[in-house]
Design a protein around this motif. Structure first.
Motif, PDB file in Angstrom:
ATOM      1  N   PHE A   1      -8.872   2.130   0.511  1.00  4.71           N
ATOM      2  CA  PHE A   1      -9.129   0.788  -0.016  1.00  4.71           C
ATOM      3  C   PHE A   1     -10.606   0.430   0.044  1.00  4.71           C
ATOM      4  CE2 PHE A   1      -6.937   0.661   4.105  1.00  4.71           C
ATOM      5  CZ  PHE A   1      -7.884   0.084   4.945  1.00  4.71           C
ATOM      6  N   HIS A   2     -10.958  -0.661  -0.654  1.00  2.00           N
ATOM      7  CA  HIS A   2     -12.353  -1.003  -0.940  1.00  2.00           C
ATOM      8  C   HIS A   2     -13.112  -1.484   0.281  1.00  2.00           C
ATOM      9  CE1 HIS A   2     -15.731  -3.396  -2.546  1.00  2.00           C
ATOM     10  NE2 HIS A   2     -15.671  -2.604  -3.595  1.00  2.00           N
ATOM     11  N   THR A   3     -12.549  -2.446   1.009  1.00  2.00           N
ATOM     12  CA  THR A   3     -13.225  -3.014   2.166  1.00  2.00           C
ATOM     13  C   THR A   3     -12.635  -2.422   3.450  1.00  2.00           C
ATOM     14  OG1 THR A   3     -11.712  -4.890   2.070  1.00  2.00           O
ATOM     15  CG2 THR A   3     -13.850  -5.154   1.004  1.00  2.00           C
ATOM     16  N   GLY A   4     -13.279  -2.665   4.571  1.00  2.00           N
ATOM     17  CA  GLY A   4     -12.843  -2.074   5.815  1.00  2.00           C
ATOM     18  C   GLY A   4     -11.502  -2.592   6.287  1.00  2.00           C
ATOM     19  N   GLY A   5     -10.950  -1.933   7.290  1.00  2.00           N
ATOM     20  CA  GLY A   5      -9.679  -2.368   7.851  1.00  2.00           C
ATOM     21  C   GLY A   5      -8.859  -1.199   8.336  1.00  2.00           C
ATOM     22  N   GLU A   6      -7.746  -1.523   8.961  1.00  2.00           N
ATOM     23  CA  GLU A   6      -6.865  -0.529   9.559  1.00  2.00           C
ATOM     24  C   GLU A   6      -5.939   0.081   8.505  1.00  2.00           C
ATOM     25  OE1 GLU A   6      -3.206  -0.716  12.802  1.00  2.00           O
ATOM     26  OE2 GLU A   6      -4.887  -2.104  12.996  1.00  2.00           O
ATOM     27  N   PRO A   7      -5.653   1.382   8.595  1.00  2.00           N
ATOM     28  CA  PRO A   7      -4.720   1.997   7.645  1.00  2.00           C
ATOM     29  C   PRO A   7      -3.342   1.336   7.692  1.00  2.00           C
ATOM     30  CG  PRO A   7      -5.888   3.678   8.904  1.00  2.00           C
ATOM     31  CD  PRO A   7      -6.204   2.361   9.557  1.00  2.00           C
ATOM     32  N   PHE A   8      -2.628   1.437   6.585  1.00  2.00           N
ATOM     33  CA  PHE A   8      -1.278   0.872   6.522  1.00  2.00           C
ATOM     34  C   PHE A   8      -0.464   1.564   5.449  1.00  2.00           C
ATOM     35  CE2 PHE A   8      -3.910  -1.604   3.667  1.00  2.00           C
ATOM     36  CZ  PHE A   8      -3.119  -1.891   2.574  1.00  2.00           C
ATOM     37  N   ALA A   9       0.855   1.419   5.570  1.00  2.00           N
ATOM     38  CA  ALA A   9       1.788   2.003   4.607  1.00  2.00           C
ATOM     39  C   ALA A   9       2.468   0.888   3.827  1.00  2.00           C
ATOM     40  CB  ALA A   9       2.837   2.844   5.320  1.00  2.00           C
ATOM     41  N   MET A  10       2.754   1.167   2.566  1.00  2.00           N
ATOM     42  CA  MET A  10       3.483   0.228   1.719  1.00  2.00           C
ATOM     43  C   MET A  10       4.837   0.836   1.384  1.00  2.00           C
ATOM     44  SD  MET A  10       0.517  -1.393  -0.686  1.00  2.00           S
ATOM     45  CE  MET A  10       1.577  -2.773  -1.083  1.00  2.00           C
ATOM     46  N   VAL A  11       5.891   0.062   1.631  1.00  2.00           N
ATOM     47  CA  VAL A  11       7.254   0.536   1.432  1.00  2.00           C
ATOM     48  C   VAL A  11       7.937  -0.293   0.354  1.00  2.00           C
ATOM     49  CG1 VAL A  11       7.438   1.329   3.810  1.00  2.00           C
ATOM     50  CG2 VAL A  11       8.212  -0.974   3.230  1.00  2.00           C
ATOM     51  N   GLY A  12       9.104   0.191  -0.054  1.00  2.00           N
ATOM     52  CA  GLY A  12       9.879  -0.504  -1.058  1.00  2.00           C
ATOM     53  C   GLY A  12      10.698  -1.633  -0.469  1.00  2.00           C
TER      54      GLY A  12
ATOM     55  N   VAL B   1      13.476   6.250 -10.762  1.00  2.00           N
ATOM     56  CA  VAL B   1      14.162   7.479 -11.170  1.00  2.00           C
ATOM     57  C   VAL B   1      15.025   8.039 -10.036  1.00  2.00           C
ATOM     58  CG1 VAL B   1      12.483   8.060 -12.949  1.00  2.00           C
ATOM     59  CG2 VAL B   1      12.133   8.895 -10.610  1.00  2.00           C
ATOM     60  N   GLY B   2      15.299   7.195  -9.033  1.00  2.00           N
ATOM     61  CA  GLY B   2      16.261   7.560  -8.004  1.00  2.00           C
ATOM     62  C   GLY B   2      15.691   8.086  -6.706  1.00  2.00           C
ATOM     63  N   GLY B   3      14.365   8.182  -6.602  1.00  2.00           N
ATOM     64  CA  GLY B   3      13.746   8.693  -5.393  1.00  2.00           C
ATOM     65  C   GLY B   3      13.286   7.593  -4.452  1.00  2.00           C
ATOM     66  N   TRP B   4      12.445   7.967  -3.513  1.00  2.00           N
ATOM     67  CA  TRP B   4      11.899   7.017  -2.550  1.00  2.00           C
ATOM     68  C   TRP B   4      10.567   7.546  -2.048  1.00  2.00           C
ATOM     69  CZ3 TRP B   4      11.775   8.616   2.759  1.00  2.00           C
ATOM     70  CH2 TRP B   4      12.526   9.761   3.053  1.00  2.00           C
ATOM     71  N   GLY B   5       9.833   6.711  -1.324  1.00  2.00           N
ATOM     72  CA  GLY B   5       8.542   7.171  -0.836  1.00  2.00           C
ATOM     73  C   GLY B   5       7.594   6.043  -0.529  1.00  2.00           C
ATOM     74  N   PHE B   6       6.311   6.405  -0.347  1.00  2.00           N
ATOM     75  CA  PHE B   6       5.335   5.479   0.187  1.00  2.00           C
ATOM     76  C   PHE B   6       3.995   5.596  -0.517  1.00  2.00           C
ATOM     77  CE2 PHE B   6       7.998   7.397   3.417  1.00  2.00           C
ATOM     78  CZ  PHE B   6       8.671   6.292   3.905  1.00  2.00           C
ATOM     79  N   THR B   7       3.295   4.475  -0.537  1.00  2.00           N
ATOM     80  CA  THR B   7       1.855   4.475  -0.714  1.00  2.00           C
ATOM     81  C   THR B   7       1.258   4.353   0.675  1.00  2.00           C
ATOM     82  OG1 THR B   7       1.959   3.403  -2.880  1.00  2.00           O
ATOM     83  CG2 THR B   7      -0.119   3.243  -1.673  1.00  2.00           C
ATOM     84  N   LEU B   8       0.430   5.305   1.071  1.00  2.00           N
ATOM     85  CA  LEU B   8      -0.240   5.238   2.363  1.00  2.00           C
ATOM     86  C   LEU B   8      -1.717   4.960   2.133  1.00  2.00           C
ATOM     87  CD1 LEU B   8      -0.058   5.513   5.429  1.00  2.00           C
ATOM     88  CD2 LEU B   8      -0.606   7.943   5.166  1.00  2.00           C
ATOM     89  N   GLU B   9      -2.163   3.806   2.581  1.00  2.00           N
ATOM     90  CA  GLU B   9      -3.568   3.413   2.495  1.00  2.00           C
ATOM     91  C   GLU B   9      -4.246   3.882   3.776  1.00  2.00           C
ATOM     92  OE1 GLU B   9      -5.017   2.048  -0.058  1.00  2.00           O
ATOM     93  OE2 GLU B   9      -3.334   1.399  -1.308  1.00  2.00           O
ATOM     94  N   CYS B  10      -5.059   4.938   3.652  1.00  2.00           N
ATOM     95  CA  CYS B  10      -5.522   5.686   4.827  1.00  2.00           C
ATOM     96  C   CYS B  10      -6.788   5.131   5.463  1.00  2.00           C
ATOM     97  CB  CYS B  10      -5.755   7.141   4.445  1.00  2.00           C
ATOM     98  SG  CYS B  10      -4.269   7.959   3.805  1.00  2.00           S
ATOM     99  N   GLY B  11      -7.373   4.093   4.892  1.00  2.00           N
ATOM    100  CA  GLY B  11      -8.598   3.509   5.421  1.00  2.00           C
ATOM    101  C   GLY B  11      -9.558   3.205   4.296  1.00  2.00           C
ATOM    102  N   GLN B  12     -10.746   2.765   4.666  1.00  2.00           N
ATOM    103  CA  GLN B  12     -11.774   2.460   3.673  1.00  2.00           C
ATOM    104  C   GLN B  12     -12.218   3.759   2.977  1.00  2.00           C
ATOM    105  OE1 GLN B  12     -15.276   3.023   3.420  1.00  2.00           O
ATOM    106  NE2 GLN B  12     -15.508   1.588   1.718  1.00  2.00           N
ATOM    107  N   HIS B  13     -12.636   3.638   1.713  1.00  2.00           N
ATOM    108  CA  HIS B  13     -12.938   4.821   0.906  1.00  2.00           C
ATOM    109  C   HIS B  13     -13.828   5.840   1.625  1.00  2.00           C
ATOM    110  CE1 HIS B  13     -11.046   2.737  -2.292  1.00  2.00           C
ATOM    111  NE2 HIS B  13     -12.090   2.112  -2.789  1.00  2.00           N
ATOM    112  N   GLU B  14     -14.869   5.364   2.288  1.00  2.00           N
ATOM    113  CA  GLU B  14     -15.857   6.260   2.878  1.00  2.00           C
ATOM    114  C   GLU B  14     -15.616   6.517   4.362  1.00  2.00           C
ATOM    115  OE1 GLU B  14     -17.835   7.638   0.754  1.00  2.00           O
ATOM    116  OE2 GLU B  14     -17.142   6.325  -0.861  1.00  2.00           O
TER     117      GLU B  14
END
Length: 317
Positions: free
Chosen positions: A113-124, A197-210
């Motif tokens: 992600f663009h600005t600083g911060g702690e990593p996080f996961a996005m779920v359905g 389409v019947g699956g599942w999963g996550f977007t994992l935001e691993c930290g700031q870009h750099e």
């Protein structure tokens, strides 16, 4: 420009079908670095796949990746679906990527992600039969998200985005400017398409870009996912202690490119009710409407683009 590439491994033993993706946005390279590390370990025999299948896509958007920016012609992670109307580079990518996603059961999509911060996961969402995002794999998502290696877990993406689209459509009715951002499906990205389409999963935001730690966050998540799904013979990772769960509830767009923040925000900074978040170009203040946390603040957003999100706590995890 590098070609579209997926590296696929299949074992002789039955098991889950996992896909791991990086660089859906070209300037988010932590997933690419982590995938390259895992590929090397598989190829040199350090990491042994025991069952199931796994595909890796180190760079989902080669054009944006080579340009070192978020998108090539448009945001690949919005309104993602196959199309017969090829208008932009990302349409070619979608026609290749969507069938590939559909051939798998689980998705781990690695972002930053663009600005600083702690990593996080996005779920359905939780299991439901509603019209927006019907779903039936919430328990599987809950079990794995607690083992990805991050403590913050966020839901509510598509419902929040739908509300933002509705507000954009109202503005468009006044201005007569209807664009892709006013399409009800504009919030559909990789994970939303996977669920459709019947699956599942996550977007994992691993930290700031750099952030040099972000590739390690991505690498740990890949290994933990392989272990939890039993694709490799390794102990199931322990669930994260004291997870922090939040739900997005509002997206706020920039109206004018000169809209500006009141301070330098980082994702998950607290914004108590009444806090001045920013000011519109015409001088109108933008305040928090309730006790919230700000998510994805983007001072570089253009007019009509997402400026920031607001989230509230929940007790789901």
């Amino acid at each position: 420009m590098r070609p579209l590439q997926a590296i696929h491994y299949a074992t002789p033993n039955p098991g889950p079908k996992l896909i791991v993706t990086g660089a859906v946005h070209g300037n988010e390279t932590c997933g690419t670095r982590a995938i390259e590390r895992v590929l090397a370990e598989i190829d040199n025999g350090q990491l042994v796949l025991a069952r199931g299948e796994v595909s890796f896509v180190p760079v989902c958007n080669p054009k944006a990746y080579e340009l070192k920016r978020r998108q090539g012609d448009r945001n690949l992670n919005r309104k993602l679906s196959p199309t017969t109307e090829i208008r932009e580079y990302e349409d070619h990518v979608a026609n290749w990527l969507c069938p590939l996603l559909a051939r798998h059961e689980v998705l781990l999509d690695l972002h930053s992600f663009h600005t600083g911060g702690e990593p996080f996961a996005m779920v359905g969402p939780e299991n439901n039969d509603g019209p927006l995002e019907p779903f039936r794999h919430a328990e599987r998502e809950a079990a794995l998200v607690l083992r990805l290696g991050v403590r913050r877990i966020v839901d509510g993406w598509l419902s929040t985005y739908a509300g933002g689209v509705a507000r954009r459509r109202q503005r468009a009715e006044l201005t007569g400017q209807h664009g892709l951002e006013t399409d009800p499906d504009f919030g559909v990205g990789t994970t939303e398409y996977m669920r459709r389409v019947g699956g599942w999963g996550f977007t994992l935001e691993c930290g700031q870009h750099e952030d040099p730690a972000a590739p390690e966050v991505a690498y740990t998540a890949i290994l933990n996912t392989l272990a939890h799904l039993k694709i490799i013979d390794a102990p199931d990772p322990a669930p994260v202690a004291a997870p922090q769960a939040l739900s997005l509830y509002k997206v706020v767009d920039k109206i004018d490119a000169d809209d500006h923040f009141a301070r330098h925000w980082q994702s998950f900074d607290a914004v108590p009710a009444g806090t001045l978040i920013g000011t519109r170009a015409d001088g109108t203040p933008v305040h928090a409407d309730e006790d919230s946390a700000i998510v994805f603040p983007n001072p570089a957003a253009g007019a009509g683009q997402e400026w920031f999100y607001l989230a509230r706590g929940n007790k789901r995890f």
